[in-house]
Design a protein around this motif. Structure first.
Motif, short mmCIF file in Angstrom:
data_model
loop_
_atom_site.label_atom_id
_atom_site.label_comp_id
_atom_site.label_asym_id
_atom_site.label_seq_id
_atom_site.Cartn_x
_atom_site.Cartn_y
_atom_site.Cartn_z
N LEU A 34 75.03 26.19 9.09
CA LEU A 34 74.99 25.67 10.46
C LEU A 34 73.81 24.72 10.62
CD1 LEU A 34 75.59 29.08 12.17
CD2 LEU A 34 77.22 27.22 12.09
N GLN A 35 74.06 23.62 11.28
CA GLN A 35 72.99 22.67 11.58
C GLN A 35 72.95 22.44 13.08
OE1 GLN A 35 73.41 19.01 9.38
NE2 GLN A 35 74.34 20.08 7.64
N LEU A 36 71.75 22.44 13.63
CA LEU A 36 71.62 22.14 15.04
C LEU A 36 71.99 20.68 15.30
CD1 LEU A 36 70.72 23.06 17.88
CD2 LEU A 36 68.43 22.24 17.30
N LEU A 37 72.91 20.47 16.22
CA LEU A 37 73.34 19.11 16.56
C LEU A 37 72.56 18.59 17.77
CD1 LEU A 37 75.27 16.72 16.12
CD2 LEU A 37 76.93 17.91 17.56
N LEU A 38 72.52 19.40 18.82
CA LEU A 38 71.76 19.02 20.00
C LEU A 38 71.50 20.25 20.85
CD1 LEU A 38 74.00 18.99 22.50
CD2 LEU A 38 74.65 16.86 21.42
N LYS A 39 70.60 20.10 21.82
CA LYS A 39 70.21 21.23 22.65
C LYS A 39 69.86 20.76 24.05
CE LYS A 39 65.28 20.92 21.71
NZ LYS A 39 65.31 19.56 21.16
N ALA A 40 69.84 21.73 24.98
CA ALA A 40 69.35 21.49 26.33
C ALA A 40 68.76 22.79 26.85
CB ALA A 40 70.46 21.01 27.26
N THR A 41 67.62 22.71 27.48
CA THR A 41 66.92 23.93 27.86
C THR A 41 66.90 24.19 29.36
OG1 THR A 41 64.83 22.74 27.88
CG2 THR A 41 65.44 23.87 25.84
N LYS A 42 67.31 23.22 30.18
CA LYS A 42 67.33 23.48 31.62
C LYS A 42 68.43 22.66 32.27
CE LYS A 42 63.67 20.17 32.78
NZ LYS A 42 63.47 19.63 31.44
N ALA A 43 68.76 23.05 33.49
CA ALA A 43 69.86 22.42 34.22
C ALA A 43 69.68 20.91 34.30
CB ALA A 43 69.97 23.03 35.61
N ASP A 44 70.80 20.21 34.09
CA ASP A 44 70.88 18.75 34.14
C ASP A 44 70.27 18.04 32.93
OD1 ASP A 44 70.29 18.97 37.68
OD2 ASP A 44 72.20 18.90 36.61
N ASP A 45 69.71 18.81 32.01
CA ASP A 45 69.25 18.20 30.76
C ASP A 45 70.44 17.66 30.00
OD1 ASP A 45 66.44 20.06 29.27
OD2 ASP A 45 66.53 18.49 30.81
N LYS A 46 70.26 16.54 29.35
CA LYS A 46 71.30 16.01 28.46
C LYS A 46 70.75 16.02 27.04
CE LYS A 46 73.97 12.42 29.45
NZ LYS A 46 74.42 11.03 29.70
N GLY A 47 71.43 16.72 26.17
CA GLY A 47 71.09 16.68 24.76
C GLY A 47 71.91 15.60 24.08
N SER A 48 71.31 14.94 23.11
CA SER A 48 72.05 13.89 22.41
C SER A 48 71.55 13.76 20.98
CB SER A 48 71.92 12.55 23.13
OG SER A 48 70.58 12.15 23.19
N ASN A 49 72.48 13.39 20.10
CA ASN A 49 72.14 13.22 18.69
C ASN A 49 73.35 12.63 17.99
OD1 ASN A 49 70.76 13.37 16.23
ND2 ASN A 49 71.43 15.46 15.85
N LYS A 50 73.15 11.66 17.15
CA LYS A 50 74.21 11.06 16.32
C LYS A 50 75.41 10.60 17.14
CE LYS A 50 73.08 13.98 12.33
NZ LYS A 50 73.59 14.95 11.35
N ALA A 54 75.79 16.19 25.37
CA ALA A 54 76.24 17.32 26.18
C ALA A 54 75.25 17.51 27.31
CB ALA A 54 76.34 18.59 25.33
N THR A 55 75.76 17.78 28.51
CA THR A 55 74.91 17.95 29.68
C THR A 55 74.98 19.38 30.18
OG1 THR A 55 75.22 15.63 30.32
CG2 THR A 55 74.41 17.13 32.02
N TYR A 56 73.85 19.97 30.43
CA TYR A 56 73.72 21.34 30.90
C TYR A 56 74.07 21.35 32.39
CZ TYR A 56 71.09 25.85 31.33
OH TYR A 56 70.69 27.14 31.53
N ARG A 57 75.23 21.92 32.71
CA ARG A 57 75.69 21.97 34.11
C ARG A 57 75.61 23.40 34.61
NH1 ARG A 57 75.44 16.73 35.54
NH2 ARG A 57 76.94 15.40 34.40
N LYS A 58 74.57 23.67 35.38
CA LYS A 58 74.38 25.02 35.90
C LYS A 58 75.47 25.39 36.89
CE LYS A 58 72.02 28.84 36.79
NZ LYS A 58 71.99 29.95 35.82
N GLU A 59 75.90 24.43 37.70
CA GLU A 59 76.86 24.74 38.76
C GLU A 59 78.23 25.12 38.22
OE1 GLU A 59 75.38 21.91 38.20
OE2 GLU A 59 76.84 20.26 38.10
N THR A 60 78.58 24.58 37.05
CA THR A 60 79.87 24.92 36.44
C THR A 60 79.69 25.76 35.18
OG1 THR A 60 79.82 22.81 35.24
CG2 THR A 60 81.07 22.87 37.31
#
Lengths: 117, 115
Positions: B44-60, B64-70
């Motif tokens: 497994l390789q980490l592709l991207l991450k987000a640690t708080k609401a509305d953060d957008k992770g991106s790579n390559k 992906a956007t962290y959506r707390k409301e949904t």
């Protein structure tokens, strides 16, 4: 770039036998983990290890399983008496876990495929 | 307890198509969210991450956007390549208390990109 290594890449054993899976985590990491992935299924957490003791374990990690850090570099998973259902890919991971961080990336090794016959 | 529900696969796309892999989660508090990728025969390789609401992770090219409301963390890429063929896992990690260090994974979505 530092990486987690695991040996062997493939282990075949007879049911009831003991197996030891070996991992060398990244050298400055403090937390170590074992996960497993039965073929076609999700990756499941087994155990985490910190400061020479288990910090968390899942229901899967029963008395047949044990972990050890026998020296400063290796981290091992022992299965005392293997069962057919232990056949899976076993992944070792490590993380730095600096205090105050919201998260720390877990770096995964390539896995050991265990086949129990 | 924590759980991750991920779009079932397999997914087959033509090169340069748009990719979306849905991921929703159940957790208390504000977990960290991850996408891992597993190429054939590899770990497994980490592709991207987000640690708080509305953060957008991106790579390559993946995002992906962290959506707390949904309670979602959908993976997207505008134009996939054959080399993106792999299994993609959504995962979360709790913030504190029991289970705070373990990753909880979804079942994985196998992506095949054809030329």
């Amino acid at each position: 770039e530092p990486e987690v290594t695991q040996t062997p890449s493939h282990q075949v054993t007879q049911m009831g036998q003991e197996v030891i899976l070996r991992c060398v985590p990244i050298s400055n990491h403090l937390y170590f983990y074992w996960y497993r992935q039965i073929l076609g299924q999700k990756v499941e957490f087994l155990v985490s290890f910190y400061n020479n003791e288990i910090s968390e374990k899942s229901e899967i990690f029963d008395d047949q399983f044990s972990v050890e850090r026998p020296d400063g570099s290796n981290f091992t998973l022992k299965i005392r008496s293997t069962k057919l259902e232990d056949s899976a890919m076993y992944f070792c991971a490590s993380s730095e876990e600096a205090s105050g961080s919201l998260w720390n990336e877990q770096f995964f090794g390539p896995g050991t495929r265990l086949t129990v016959l | 307890g924590n759980s991750v529900t991920q779009m079932e696969g397999p997914v087959t796309l033509s090169e340069e198509a748009f990719l979306t892999i849905n991921c929703t989660y159940t957790a208390t508090g504000y977990p960290s969210l991850f996408w891992y990728v597993q190429y054939p025969g590899e770990g497994l390789q980490l592709l991207l991450k987000a640690t708080k609401a509305d953060d957008k992770g991106s790579n390559k090219g993946f995002e992906a956007t962290y959506r707390k409301e949904t309670t979602s963390f959908h993976l997207e890429k505008g134009s996939v390549q054959v080399s993106d063929s792999a299994v993609y896992f959504c995962a979360l990690r709790g913030v504190s208390g029991a289970g705070s260090y373990q990753l909880t994974f979804g079942k994985g979505t196998k992506l095949s990109v054809i030329p």
